[in-house]
Design a protein around this motif. Structure first.
Motif, PDB file in Angstrom:
ATOM      1  N   LYS A  85       0.837  -1.202   0.000  1.00  0.00           N
ATOM      2  CA  LYS A  85       0.000   0.000   0.000  1.00  0.00           C
ATOM      3  C   LYS A  85       0.875   1.256   0.000  1.00  0.00           C
ATOM      4  O   LYS A  85       0.600   2.225  -0.722  1.00  0.00           O
ATOM      5  CB  LYS A  85      -0.911  -0.005   1.232  1.00  0.00           C
TER       6      LYS A  85
ATOM      7  N   ASP B  60      -8.618  -4.363   4.070  1.00  0.00           N
ATOM      8  CA  ASP B  60      -9.452  -3.346   3.424  1.00  0.00           C
ATOM      9  C   ASP B  60      -9.441  -3.566   1.909  1.00  0.00           C
ATOM     10  O   ASP B  60      -8.844  -4.522   1.399  1.00  0.00           O
ATOM     11  CB  ASP B  60      -8.998  -1.936   3.813  1.00  0.00           C
ATOM     12  N   ALA B  61     -10.095  -2.665   1.182  1.00  0.00           N
ATOM     13  CA  ALA B  61     -10.255  -2.851  -0.267  1.00  0.00           C
ATOM     14  C   ALA B  61      -8.912  -2.902  -0.990  1.00  0.00           C
ATOM     15  O   ALA B  61      -8.705  -3.737  -1.881  1.00  0.00           O
ATOM     16  CB  ALA B  61     -11.115  -1.727  -0.830  1.00  0.00           C
TER      17      ALA B  61
ATOM     18  N   GLU C  21      -5.900  -3.648   0.287  1.00  0.00           N
ATOM     19  CA  GLU C  21      -5.167  -4.848   0.693  1.00  0.00           C
ATOM     20  C   GLU C  21      -5.744  -6.101   0.032  1.00  0.00           C
ATOM     21  O   GLU C  21      -4.998  -6.994  -0.383  1.00  0.00           O
ATOM     22  CB  GLU C  21      -5.196  -4.982   2.211  1.00  0.00           C
ATOM     23  N   THR C  22      -7.067  -6.155  -0.082  1.00  0.00           N
ATOM     24  CA  THR C  22      -7.693  -7.289  -0.762  1.00  0.00           C
ATOM     25  C   THR C  22      -7.287  -7.342  -2.222  1.00  0.00           C
ATOM     26  O   THR C  22      -6.963  -8.414  -2.760  1.00  0.00           O
ATOM     27  CB  THR C  22      -9.232  -7.193  -0.652  1.00  0.00           C
TER      28      THR C  22
ATOM     29  N   ALA D 263     -12.374  -7.344   1.954  1.00  0.00           N
ATOM     30  CA  ALA D 263     -13.372  -6.332   1.619  1.00  0.00           C
ATOM     31  C   ALA D 263     -14.173  -6.661   0.363  1.00  0.00           C
ATOM     32  O   ALA D 263     -15.357  -6.342   0.284  1.00  0.00           O
ATOM     33  CB  ALA D 263     -12.682  -4.969   1.455  1.00  0.00           C
TER      34      ALA D 263
END
Length: 269
Positions: A151, A183-184, A186-187, A219
């Motif tokens: 990220k 979270d989005a 990371e997914t 997410a």
């Protein structure tokens, strides 16, 4: 040794020559090797082979240590430091298969599952050390930290380069996967990483949760399902059960005054 005596102290001249050739560490074992050569009357060629083999072994061990550290492997978590007497249950035949590293050549992955403290990280790290010694490329990281690193790489536009680097590592070990929700971003990054590595390189995950539970921790359900399906479909599953392995590593309590003070008996009076 053909009438030549090699046993004895190492001269200052020989020490200087060895250091000039960057062979100074041979001095750690050379005196005892000289003594052995004298005792066994080794031919010159055999003696030379012996001391050079010592140096090769030392350099290989040092190289493996440096590569393991660069791979993020804990130096204390190896097969020889695993407590085989611990009250832990797992498929020993599957474990032996994993230690052969044949799954890297398929390539397949591995999932090491079990409750907190049973030694999942230790066994996964031990596999990493075996791979490093066999000169396979390895990287180990806690899953949440690696995803945070990806990220952060987005901020300086290096995420694609980092993904390419991770995609080519022969054994990628993600520890404590799905311990916390993803979270989005990371997914998405997890999905991209698994897709890039699928059937090309081996990924090993450790987790306290079953693969079916991972979906609820991500997410995006669609990306989660796609990534998990790819990963699990080609992975060996090693389930570890039993008491916490960490409890065996607790330090013993220091003796108290009551433990060391003996009540006098008749023989003391």
């Amino acid at each position: 040794m053909s009438g030549t005596r090699l046993a004895g102290p190492v001269s200052a001249e020989l020490r200087a020559i060895l250091r000039q050739l960057k062979l100074g560490r041979m001095l750690d074992t050379l005196p005892e090797r000289l003594a052995l050569a004298g005792q066994q009357h080794l031919p010159h060629a055999d003696f030379l082979e012996l001391v050079l083999a010592d140096e090769v072994t030392r350099r290989e061990a040092n190289s493996a240590h440096l590569r393991a550290r660069a791979a993020g492997l804990d130096a204390t978590m190896r097969i020889d430091t695993w407590d085989a007497t611990a009250a832990i249950r797992y498929d020993r035949q599957l474990w032996n298969e994993l230690t052969s590293l044949r799954f890297l050549d398929a390539p397949h992955g591995a999932v090491v599952l079990g409750p907190v403290g049973v030694g999942k990280t230790h066994l996964a790290t031990a596999l990493g050390h075996i791979a490093v010694r066999r000169r396979r490329t390895v990287h180990m990281a806690r899953a949440d930290r690696l995803l945070k690193r990806l990220k952060a790489a987005r901020l300086d536009n290096t995420v694609e380069a980092e993904m390419r680097r991770l995609a080519h590592i022969e054994l990628l070990i993600l520890d404590d996967f799905a311990l916390q929700p993803l979270d989005a971003i990371e997914t998405t990054d997890f999905y991209e990483l698994i897709v890039e590595r699928h059937r090309k390189t081996a990924t090993l995950l450790t987790s306290n949760r079953e693969p079916g539970e991972w979906l609820a921790m991500m997410a995006d359900p669609l990306l989660a399902q796609s990534a998990v399906d790819r990963l699990v479909s080609t992975a060996h599953e090693l389930v570890i059960e039993g008491e916490s392995y960490r409890r065996r590593q607790r330090p013993a309590p220091a003796p108290t005054d009551a433990d060391t003070t003996r009540t006098p008996g008749k023989e003391d009076q």
